[in-house]
Design a protein around this motif. Sequence first.
Motif, PDB file in Angstrom:
ATOM      1  N   THR A  52       0.858  -1.309   0.109  1.00 32.22           N
ATOM      2  CA  THR A  52      -0.173   0.150  -0.046  1.00 32.22           C
ATOM      3  C   THR A  52       0.797   1.100   0.023  1.00 32.22           C
ATOM      4  OG1 THR A  52      -0.012   0.066   2.505  1.00 32.22           O
ATOM      5  CG2 THR A  52      -1.623  -1.174   1.166  1.00 32.22           C
ATOM      6  N   HIS A  53       0.349   2.245  -0.371  1.00 32.18           N
ATOM      7  CA  HIS A  53       1.226   3.696  -0.867  1.00 32.18           C
ATOM      8  C   HIS A  53       1.535   3.997   0.648  1.00 32.18           C
ATOM      9  CE1 HIS A  53      -1.139   2.811  -4.293  1.00 32.18           C
ATOM     10  NE2 HIS A  53      -0.230   3.266  -5.144  1.00 32.18           N
ATOM     11  N   PHE A  54       2.350   5.044   0.498  1.00 32.00           N
ATOM     12  CA  PHE A  54       2.570   6.172   1.769  1.00 32.00           C
ATOM     13  C   PHE A  54       2.961   7.308   1.156  1.00 32.00           C
ATOM     14  CE2 PHE A  54       7.000   6.704   2.135  1.00 32.00           C
ATOM     15  CZ  PHE A  54       7.560   5.471   1.640  1.00 32.00           C
ATOM     16  N   PRO A  71      -4.770   4.108 -13.616  1.00 30.65           N
ATOM     17  CA  PRO A  71      -5.872   3.610 -14.574  1.00 30.65           C
ATOM     18  C   PRO A  71      -7.160   3.169 -14.084  1.00 30.65           C
ATOM     19  CG  PRO A  71      -4.239   1.937 -13.850  1.00 30.65           C
ATOM     20  CD  PRO A  71      -3.967   3.121 -12.992  1.00 30.65           C
ATOM     21  N   VAL A  72      -7.284   3.244 -12.869  1.00 33.97           N
ATOM     22  CA  VAL A  72      -8.568   2.717 -12.294  1.00 33.97           C
ATOM     23  C   VAL A  72      -9.248   3.674 -11.422  1.00 33.97           C
ATOM     24  CG1 VAL A  72      -8.169   0.268 -12.102  1.00 33.97           C
ATOM     25  CG2 VAL A  72      -7.598   1.399 -10.331  1.00 33.97           C
ATOM     26  N   ASP A  73      -8.691   4.931 -11.515  1.00 35.01           N
ATOM     27  CA  ASP A  73      -9.033   6.095 -10.822  1.00 35.01           C
ATOM     28  C   ASP A  73      -9.391   5.756  -9.326  1.00 35.01           C
ATOM     29  OD1 ASP A  73      -8.940   7.618 -13.106  1.00 35.01           O
ATOM     30  OD2 ASP A  73     -10.949   7.345 -13.882  1.00 35.01           O
ATOM     31  N   CYS A  74      -8.616   5.252  -8.683  1.00 30.35           N
ATOM     32  CA  CYS A  74      -8.895   4.965  -7.384  1.00 30.35           C
ATOM     33  C   CYS A  74      -8.251   6.043  -6.176  1.00 30.35           C
ATOM     34  CB  CYS A  74      -8.727   3.510  -6.729  1.00 30.35           C
ATOM     35  SG  CYS A  74      -6.996   3.313  -7.020  1.00 30.35           S
ATOM     36  N   ILE A  75      -7.618   7.009  -6.928  1.00 32.80           N
ATOM     37  CA  ILE A  75      -6.844   8.112  -6.041  1.00 32.80           C
ATOM     38  C   ILE A  75      -8.057   9.240  -5.703  1.00 32.80           C
ATOM     39  CG2 ILE A  75      -4.919   9.375  -5.602  1.00 32.80           C
ATOM     40  CD1 ILE A  75      -3.592   7.416  -7.213  1.00 32.80           C
ATOM     41  N   TYR A  76      -8.375   9.719  -4.659  1.00 29.54           N
ATOM     42  CA  TYR A  76      -9.168  10.713  -4.256  1.00 29.54           C
ATOM     43  C   TYR A  76      -8.644  11.877  -3.718  1.00 29.54           C
ATOM     44  CZ  TYR A  76     -12.506   7.244  -5.344  1.00 29.54           C
ATOM     45  OH  TYR A  76     -13.074   6.015  -6.088  1.00 29.54           O
ATOM     46  N   SER A 100      -6.982  10.079  -0.441  1.00 26.61           N
ATOM     47  CA  SER A 100      -7.255   8.618   0.132  1.00 26.61           C
ATOM     48  C   SER A 100      -7.223   7.921  -1.172  1.00 26.61           C
ATOM     49  CB  SER A 100      -8.624   8.714   0.615  1.00 26.61           C
ATOM     50  OG  SER A 100      -9.614   9.002  -0.288  1.00 26.61           O
ATOM     51  N   ILE A 101      -7.048   6.565  -1.162  1.00 24.98           N
ATOM     52  CA  ILE A 101      -6.812   5.544  -2.202  1.00 24.98           C
ATOM     53  C   ILE A 101      -7.856   4.245  -1.756  1.00 24.98           C
ATOM     54  CG2 ILE A 101      -5.383   3.791  -3.329  1.00 24.98           C
ATOM     55  CD1 ILE A 101      -3.155   5.680  -3.171  1.00 24.98           C
ATOM     56  N   ASP A 102      -8.512   3.980  -2.807  1.00 24.70           N
ATOM     57  CA  ASP A 102      -9.523   2.831  -2.394  1.00 24.70           C
ATOM     58  C   ASP A 102      -8.883   1.549  -3.188  1.00 24.70           C
ATOM     59  OD1 ASP A 102     -11.536   1.202  -2.333  1.00 24.70           O
ATOM     60  OD2 ASP A 102     -13.013   2.282  -3.555  1.00 24.70           O
ATOM     61  N   CYS A 106      -7.496  -0.449  -6.347  1.00 27.38           N
ATOM     62  CA  CYS A 106      -6.021  -0.505  -6.747  1.00 27.38           C
ATOM     63  C   CYS A 106      -5.636  -1.879  -6.929  1.00 27.38           C
ATOM     64  CB  CYS A 106      -5.329   0.084  -5.395  1.00 27.38           C
ATOM     65  SG  CYS A 106      -3.498   0.235  -5.788  1.00 27.38           S
ATOM     66  N   ILE A 107      -4.811  -1.637  -8.171  1.00 24.06           N
ATOM     67  CA  ILE A 107      -4.291  -2.891  -8.610  1.00 24.06           C
ATOM     68  C   ILE A 107      -2.674  -2.663  -8.589  1.00 24.06           C
ATOM     69  CG2 ILE A 107      -6.007  -3.311 -10.621  1.00 24.06           C
ATOM     70  CD1 ILE A 107      -4.102  -1.828 -12.572  1.00 24.06           C
ATOM     71  N   TYR A 108      -2.395  -2.007  -7.745  1.00 24.78           N
ATOM     72  CA  TYR A 108      -0.685  -1.941  -7.352  1.00 24.78           C
ATOM     73  C   TYR A 108       0.068  -1.823  -8.516  1.00 24.78           C
ATOM     74  CZ  TYR A 108      -2.825  -3.388  -3.011  1.00 24.78           C
ATOM     75  OH  TYR A 108      -3.540  -2.992  -1.771  1.00 24.78           O
ATOM     76  N   CYS A 109      -0.251  -1.000  -9.474  1.00 21.61           N
ATOM     77  CA  CYS A 109       0.663  -1.009 -10.688  1.00 21.61           C
ATOM     78  C   CYS A 109       1.594   0.067 -10.462  1.00 21.61           C
ATOM     79  CB  CYS A 109      -0.495  -0.433 -11.937  1.00 21.61           C
ATOM     80  SG  CYS A 109      -1.279   1.181 -11.774  1.00 21.61           S
ATOM     81  N   ASN A 110       1.653   0.639  -9.550  1.00 27.64           N
ATOM     82  CA  ASN A 110       3.088   1.777  -9.449  1.00 27.64           C
ATOM     83  C   ASN A 110       2.637   2.942 -10.624  1.00 27.64           C
ATOM     84  OD1 ASN A 110       5.180   2.477  -8.222  1.00 27.64           O
ATOM     85  ND2 ASN A 110       6.689   1.556  -9.796  1.00 27.64           N
ATOM     86  N   LEU A 111       1.774   3.032 -11.232  1.00 32.59           N
ATOM     87  CA  LEU A 111       1.653   4.071 -12.173  1.00 32.59           C
ATOM     88  C   LEU A 111       1.347   5.578 -11.801  1.00 32.59           C
ATOM     89  CD1 LEU A 111      -0.492   2.460 -15.289  1.00 32.59           C
ATOM     90  CD2 LEU A 111       1.991   3.182 -15.190  1.00 32.59           C
ATOM     91  N   CYS A 112       0.668   5.675 -10.209  1.00 28.34           N
ATOM     92  CA  CYS A 112       0.712   6.903  -9.732  1.00 28.34           C
ATOM     93  C   CYS A 112       1.972   7.319  -9.304  1.00 28.34           C
ATOM     94  CB  CYS A 112      -0.297   6.835  -8.339  1.00 28.34           C
ATOM     95  SG  CYS A 112       0.156   5.183  -7.433  1.00 28.34           S
TER      96      CYS A 112
END
Lengths: 326, 376
Positions: A52-54, A71-76, A100-102, A106-112
């Motif tokens: 998970t991100h920090f 890609p899944v628009d889960c960062i708010y 916040s991240i849902d 999240c597919i843990y793709c590291n793209l963010c």
Amino acid sequence: MGTYFREIYKVSKSIVTGMGITWRYFVNAKKRIVTIQYPHEKAKIPSRHRGTHFLETEKCILCYQCSNACPVDCIYIEGSRDGTVSGSHQGKGASLTRFSIDYGLCIYCNLCCEPCPTECIHMGQQFNLVSTRRDEMMNNLLTDKVYNEADHKFVVGKRAEIDHLAEEKKRIKAEKAKAAAAAKKAAAAKKAAEEAAAGDKPEAKEAGAAKPAAKAEKPAAPAKPAAEAKPAAKPKTDSAPKAEGAAKPAPAKPKADPAPKPDVKAEEGAKPAAPKAPPAKPAPEEKKEADKPVTESKESAKPGDDKKKEDDKGSSSGPSEEEKKS
Amino acid sequence: MPETTTGALIYQILELLPFLKELPEFLHIPMLMFVTGLIPVTVISLVGLVGVYMERKVSAFMQIRLGPMEYGPWGTLQTLADGIKLMGKEDIIPREADKPLFILAPIAAFVGVFLLFIAIPFDRDIIVVDLNVGIFYLAAVASIEVVGIIMAGWASNNKWSLLGAMREAAQVVAYEIPVGICLVTVVIVSGSFSMVDIVEEQKGLFLNWFIFRNPVMWVVFIAFIIASLAELKRAPFDLPEAESELVSGFHTEYSGMRFSIFFIAEYGAMFVASALIAILFLGGYYTGIPFLDNIDGILGILIRVGALFGKAFAFLFLQMWIRWTLPRIRLDQMFYLCYKVLVPFGFVAMIITAFWQMVLPGDGFMSLGWAPGLGK
Ligand code: SF4
Ligand code: SF4
């Protein structure tokens, strides 16, 4: 008859051999056991693990690059760059009310993490996300806890304040733009003053960017920092080759030593290089090393910053030695 | 019925518990049965607990694992926790099952093991009854467990269970022959059917043990180990519960406490078989070191009981070691091993032993002058 005894011999031999193998395993069990008692002890997680991100909140500039890349628009993300929102978390020149991240999405793709200009969002080591309810999968990166009801109330409550701040800023910018336009007209009249106008151009550009910002509310926010970021980024990339040397203080010295080039120019070149060196993103492989210089660069970009760290000293010691030699 | 030695446990218990004598006359025998019955039950349960824990640890270490680690230091209480869990489970009886048989089956299996303990001497005096036909009794009673298993297989009304039970019956009937031959060989050497007499005959230096009595005795020893493995349906002879073919054989339909009774019975039988190997071939409760064996009093009893348990657990370990090494053999291989290998070898060894006993009666190698008269 011969085969009968041979078979018995063969079977006995293979049984003895097999039992010998298991016996060796049994006796040497202590050395060989591979079990990890999971909840009590944990396996070493590789440093590039995508957990998970920090978020290093104080470095975030609220540019929405990460949420755009996802890609899944889960960062708010919610917040304001126009001023300080009371009770919010402070980024760099930005107030964040929500990040916040849902993790249900999240597919843990590291793209963010890749596009973030300040490298402040990272994939962490935490991996066991277990919850009994779906809404518990939403993580608040500002507090590193589950994004709960209270958090949401706070976010909703602050929206009005954010809008208000944006309008304030719009109004001020509009006034500024008017003033700038007036100045431009005046400048156009004076053809001889073109050289001087060049210095004002960036300001004029900003003003120009602010106008569309006034029309479209939200996209304006990312657009503007992007405009600011670009000029900031360019010198970085320019100084990259030098910076690589400066990031590692040790190689910087030998580089400087055998280069007693034209004295004054070397000094001049070295001095600007010192503050610029850290901001340049050095080899991305060395993330841990890279993290520190980035923070310094942002802070050291402001002259007279009190926070000076070891790396900074190291890089500044480079030119000082040069000065002595020269 | 068999006469009992004066030192038998039953009479000691009467001395130890005087209040038994104060009870009304007609309660004497039931109370005595109850108290003496408690002892084998306790031993079986404890052996089951320790055996299951040991089995888990041995298998784990042989497979580079840790085994149970959660409850108690090094997971020692895991078996107890599992037992409690099994007790709390729902008692399921299949609708189409033969209910009375289904309920009786685990009891029959357990009783078979329970009866085996009666004739096992833990010390000269610590034996429930020293029957003068001890070995004969053991060979007869060992088959009762099979009855329980066939009952379970039939009553479950499940084809896996029935197949498992049939295999078990075939296997046990087949392997009773080599086991019988081995027992007869031991009886030839000892000259007595009584378990205590057999052990007493091996007193003295360890060269006196029956395994060293004549040059073919070790063949009998190995044949007995193999045959007892098959009788116990332990791997590599676990055809009756072959998981990969028959789900889990005769106890497929059993759960909860009934299942754990089967389980405890299995480990009890394993212990009896291990103890029997020690008693018949390796000097039983004697350590093989004369001055240790001659100690009197409570310390001597402890040493002797400890010696028997030590030997028995060594063979328990051997059984586990074999189980986690060898793959399950095929049905035809199993019968081949029994009828074509163990039976002929056993017979030849028996005949040689009989002649040896005729020509050189007495203390085996000692009569050859190898270790003249040591420790007797
Ligand atoms: S890791 Fe991928 S999916 Fe998860 S938040 Fe980042 S960009 Fe979105
Ligand atoms: S990309 Fe980085 S700086 Fe921009 S909003 Fe995301 S975390 Fe903040």
